[in-house]
Design an enzyme around this catalytic site. Sequence first.
Site, PDB file in Angstrom:
ATOM      1  CD  GLN A   1      47.294  11.371 151.739  1.00 19.44           C
ATOM      2  OE1 GLN A   1      47.534  12.557 151.553  1.00 19.44           O
ATOM      3  NE2 GLN A   1      46.807  10.605 150.772  1.00 19.44           N
TER       4      GLN A   1
ATOM      5  CB  ALA B   1      57.776  10.913 144.721  1.00 17.66           C
TER       6      ALA B   1
ATOM      7  CB  THR C   1      67.167  -1.263 136.455  1.00 21.63           C
ATOM      8  OG1 THR C   1      67.886  -2.410 135.987  1.00 21.63           O
ATOM      9  CG2 THR C   1      67.896   0.006 136.066  1.00 21.63           C
TER      10      THR C   1
ATOM     11  CB  CYS D   1      37.139   1.884 147.357  1.00 16.34           C
ATOM     12  SG  CYS D   1      36.901   1.175 145.752  1.00 16.34           S
TER      13      CYS D   1
HETATM   14  N1  PLP Z   1      48.766   4.917 151.889  1.00 15.15           N
HETATM   15  C1  PLP Z   1      48.024   6.039 151.918  1.00 15.15           C
HETATM   16  C2  PLP Z   1      47.599   6.608 153.216  1.00 15.15           C
HETATM   17  C3  PLP Z   1      47.642   6.659 150.715  1.00 15.15           C
HETATM   18  O1  PLP Z   1      46.903   7.769 150.741  1.00 15.15           O
HETATM   19  C4  PLP Z   1      48.065   6.075 149.493  1.00 15.15           C
HETATM   20  C5  PLP Z   1      47.645   6.663 148.200  1.00 15.15           C
HETATM   21  O2  PLP Z   1      46.513   7.088 148.033  1.00 15.15           O
HETATM   22  C6  PLP Z   1      48.859   4.931 149.519  1.00 15.15           C
HETATM   23  C7  PLP Z   1      49.191   4.374 150.736  1.00 15.15           C
HETATM   24  C8  PLP Z   1      49.360   4.297 148.264  1.00 15.15           C
HETATM   25  O3  PLP Z   1      50.453   5.020 147.771  1.00 15.15           O
HETATM   26  P1  PLP Z   1      50.985   4.818 146.253  1.00 15.15           P
HETATM   27  O4  PLP Z   1      50.006   5.508 145.367  1.00 15.15           O
HETATM   28  O5  PLP Z   1      52.311   5.499 146.247  1.00 15.15           O
HETATM   29  O6  PLP Z   1      51.103   3.373 146.028  1.00 15.15           O
END
Ligand code: PLP
Length: 383
Positions: free
Chosen positions: A186, A207, A244, A334
């Site tokens: 974040q 990203a 890849t 969640c």
């Molecule tokens: N960690 C945090 C603090 C997140 O807010 C999120 C996504 O909501 C993730 C990990 C997971 O990231 P990704 O969606 O790139 O797998």
Amino acid sequence: MVIFACMERPVIYFDNAATTRPDQGVLDEVIACMNEEYGNPSSLHAPGRQARVRIEESRRTIARLLNVSPSEIFFTSGGTEANNAILQGCCLGLGYSHVITSPVEHPAVLKPLASLAGKGVEVHYLRVDQAGHVDPRHLEELLDRFPHSLVSLMHANNETGNLLPVKSVASLCAGAGALFHSDTVQTVGKFDMDMQKLGMDFAVGSAHKFYGLKGAGFMYVRSGKFFPPYLQGGGQERNMRAGTENIYGIVGMARALELAHQRMEGDQQHCMELKEACIQMLLKKIPGIHFNGDAQGRSLQTILNVSLPASVDAEMLLPSLDIEGICVSSGSACSSGSSQRSHVMEALGADESKPSLRISFGRYNTMEEVEKLVQVLAKIALS
Ligand code: PLP
């Protein structure tokens, strides 16, 4: 207000912590790359070599912006993969058998740790205070008892926005001889994440949280803390992660991070103003409203978690906002979108009878949108 091609009505998007709309500059770069680069970066012919150049340029860009060496950046599919790889790599690959973490981490940290606990790793959970901040004295106590630990604490909480003082945690860990991993999903692109100054051993980026594309991310692994490969096959990413490379996602991510750094001060200021105005308007319009976490203290400018009065119908809250074209997240749901109570709200001891919402601000939001959001929330809360 944004009108998306796939939607028939305007949308007010306050769910930027879930994902952001890609920046036009990112899309331009990615589309050009898709038109020009079709080679496999592992191929030795010209199109392959050209694709390899684009990937390595992207790695250098990201490394420069984080003040690390390109060899310390590994591309992944996102934050979840990066967190899993680091936690498993440290415990199973480097032999760390104690992990110190907190009950308010993202499931992409808590779930792999729960699996590791089933494989003999001892996981210690730090106390959090009412605002949701981890207790630094408890961390010191645990580091005294278990100095050869991996500490995993997120930089900004994705539900409340609470910020961890990463620099002081990093120096505590270094002093004790522990490794420090921070889930920085974040905060990458929101702050100047100079890894030399912050001092963490592992960090991660995704990203789509900073106006890039979904399915591209990275992990920063400090030199000397490399763990064994976790995806075996063709030997990409210096053998660490075979497969890849997602060249378009990676090129877009580097451009997104460059743009985020160019716009950082303006974006920070803009989101801070929106968040502060939103807090003040909500306090004025909705008696009994409550902010979860440390909203006006050590908190990320893009996230605000609010609890509405208990009289509001929790089941109808998101659908009512959706009807008005307003997108937010349920503060108590969640990530899968179920209406299950969140582990973060539970750890904070938030009043279960009060429905909560996560409002997350971004570059494209306007003050008029905040006014509209508050007006609609007040109508729902007072009806
Ligand atoms: N960690 C945090 C603090 C997140 O807010 C999120 C996504 O909501 C993730 C990990 C997971 O990231 P990704 O969606 O790139 O797998």
